[in-house]
Motif scaffolding. Structure first.
Motif, PDB file in Angstrom:
ATOM      1  N   ALA A  30       0.926  -1.307  -0.073  1.00  0.00           N
ATOM      2  CA  ALA A  30      -0.003   0.050   0.016  1.00  0.00           C
ATOM      3  C   ALA A  30       0.817   1.317  -0.005  1.00  0.00           C
ATOM      4  O   ALA A  30       0.541   2.237  -0.650  1.00  0.00           O
ATOM      5  N   VAL A  31       1.879   1.348   0.849  1.00  0.00           N
ATOM      6  CA  VAL A  31       2.865   2.457   0.670  1.00  0.00           C
ATOM      7  C   VAL A  31       3.445   2.619  -0.635  1.00  0.00           C
ATOM      8  O   VAL A  31       3.446   3.549  -1.176  1.00  0.00           O
ATOM      9  N   ILE A  32       3.859   1.657  -1.318  1.00  0.00           N
ATOM     10  CA  ILE A  32       4.504   1.473  -2.584  1.00  0.00           C
ATOM     11  C   ILE A  32       3.518   2.029  -3.758  1.00  0.00           C
ATOM     12  O   ILE A  32       3.690   3.271  -4.500  1.00  0.00           O
ATOM     13  N   SER A  33       2.085   1.571  -3.339  1.00  0.00           N
ATOM     14  CA  SER A  33       1.090   1.999  -4.267  1.00  0.00           C
ATOM     15  C   SER A  33       0.626   3.554  -4.228  1.00  0.00           C
ATOM     16  O   SER A  33       0.603   4.185  -5.216  1.00  0.00           O
ATOM     17  N   ILE A  34       0.477   3.994  -2.900  1.00  0.00           N
ATOM     18  CA  ILE A  34       0.153   5.257  -2.534  1.00  0.00           C
ATOM     19  C   ILE A  34       1.148   6.334  -2.797  1.00  0.00           C
ATOM     20  O   ILE A  34       0.952   7.397  -3.427  1.00  0.00           O
ATOM     21  N   GLY A  35       2.457   5.915  -2.602  1.00  0.00           N
ATOM     22  CA  GLY A  35       3.711   6.761  -2.908  1.00  0.00           C
ATOM     23  C   GLY A  35       3.830   7.096  -4.404  1.00  0.00           C
ATOM     24  O   GLY A  35       4.029   8.100  -4.773  1.00  0.00           O
ATOM     25  N   SER A  36       3.809   5.949  -5.023  1.00  0.00           N
ATOM     26  CA  SER A  36       3.914   6.161  -6.519  1.00  0.00           C
ATOM     27  C   SER A  36       2.923   6.640  -7.266  1.00  0.00           C
ATOM     28  O   SER A  36       2.989   7.571  -8.038  1.00  0.00           O
ATOM     29  N   TYR A  37       1.609   6.565  -6.631  1.00  0.00           N
ATOM     30  CA  TYR A  37       0.480   7.027  -7.263  1.00  0.00           C
ATOM     31  C   TYR A  37       0.545   8.542  -7.165  1.00  0.00           C
ATOM     32  O   TYR A  37       0.446   9.497  -7.687  1.00  0.00           O
ATOM     33  N   SER A  38       0.802   9.039  -5.513  1.00  0.00           N
ATOM     34  CA  SER A  38       1.050  10.413  -5.380  1.00  0.00           C
ATOM     35  C   SER A  38       2.087  11.077  -6.197  1.00  0.00           C
ATOM     36  O   SER A  38       1.812  12.222  -6.615  1.00  0.00           O
ATOM     37  N   TYR A  39       3.451  10.308  -6.383  1.00  0.00           N
ATOM     38  CA  TYR A  39       4.372  10.996  -7.140  1.00  0.00           C
ATOM     39  C   TYR A  39       3.795  11.288  -8.607  1.00  0.00           C
ATOM     40  O   TYR A  39       3.797  12.328  -9.118  1.00  0.00           O
ATOM     41  N   CYS A  40       3.127  10.421  -9.288  1.00  0.00           N
ATOM     42  CA  CYS A  40       2.558  10.479 -10.446  1.00  0.00           C
ATOM     43  C   CYS A  40       1.370  11.364 -10.478  1.00  0.00           C
ATOM     44  O   CYS A  40       1.351  12.312 -11.520  1.00  0.00           O
ATOM     45  N   LEU A  58       3.835  -1.349 -10.076  1.00  0.00           N
ATOM     46  CA  LEU A  58       4.767  -1.410  -9.016  1.00  0.00           C
ATOM     47  C   LEU A  58       4.454  -2.288  -8.058  1.00  0.00           C
ATOM     48  O   LEU A  58       4.912  -2.988  -7.589  1.00  0.00           O
ATOM     49  N   ALA A  59       3.101  -1.845  -7.421  1.00  0.00           N
ATOM     50  CA  ALA A  59       2.719  -2.613  -6.170  1.00  0.00           C
ATOM     51  C   ALA A  59       2.585  -3.989  -6.431  1.00  0.00           C
ATOM     52  O   ALA A  59       2.862  -4.873  -5.582  1.00  0.00           O
TER      53      ALA A  59
END
Length: 142
Positions: A30-40, A58-59
Motif C-alpha cells: 500500500a505504501v508503494i502504491s500510494i507513494g507512486s500514485y502520489s508522485y505520478c 509497481l505494487a
C-alpha cells in the motif's frame, strides 16, 4: 535480562504468521502504491486513473514476490507452474484494480481529495486481495 520473545508471543506469531506477514507486506504494498500514485498524480501531474495504473504495476509486482516467498511460502515446480501462478495472481489483482478504479472514478466525481480516496480504496483492495490470494492463487495443492 530482557526477553525479546515470550513463549505466548511465539505461539501467537506461529498461529497468525500468515496473516501478520500479509498485513505487513500488504502495508508495504500500500505504501508503494500510494507513494507512486502520489508522485505520478501530484508530482508529475498525471491523470489520476493513469497514475493509478502505474502505481498498480509497481505494487502488484512487489506483492507477488513477497506473497510468494514470505507470506504463503509456495514452491512452484517448473516454469509452466510459475507462469500459471503469476497469471492467476495478476488476474486477481487486475480484478481489484478495476474495483479500485471504479472507487476512484465515482468518488473523484464528488470532488474529494484524490489521495484520501486512494487510501480508502486501498483498504477495500487489501481485503479482496487476501481473499483472492488465499483461496485461488496460493491455495494448498492437492
Amino acid at each position: 535480562m530482557i526477553r525479546l520473545w515470550h513463549c505466548r508471543d511465539l505461539i501467537f506469531y506461529q498461529k497468525y504468521k500468515e496473516m501478520l506477514l500479509y498485513l505487513f507486506f500488504g502495508g508495504m504494498t500500500a505504501v508503494i502504491s500510494i507513494g507512486s500514485y502520489s508522485y505520478c498524480d501530484v508530482g508529475l501531474g498525471f491523470d489520476p486513473l493513469i497514475a493509478n495504473i502505474i502505481s498498480w504495476i509497481l505494487a502488484v509486482t512487489f506483492a507477488y514476490v513477497t506473497n510468494k516467498v514470505w507470506v504463503f511460502s509456495v514452491e512452484t515446480h517448473g516454469m509452466h507452474e510459475l507462469f500459471i501462478e503469476a497469471f492467476h495472481f495478476f488476474t486477481g489483482r487486475l480484478f481489484t484494480l478495476i474495483v479500485e478504479e471504479a472507487i476512484l472514478l465515482i468518488i473523484s466525481k464528488l470532488h474529494f481529495n484524490s489521495i484520501v480516496v486512494k487510501v480508502v480504496a486501498q483498504v477495500v483492495v487489501v481485503v479482496l486481495n487476501y481473499i483472492i490470494s488465499k483461496l485461488i492463487v496460493f491455495r494448498e495443492k492437492e
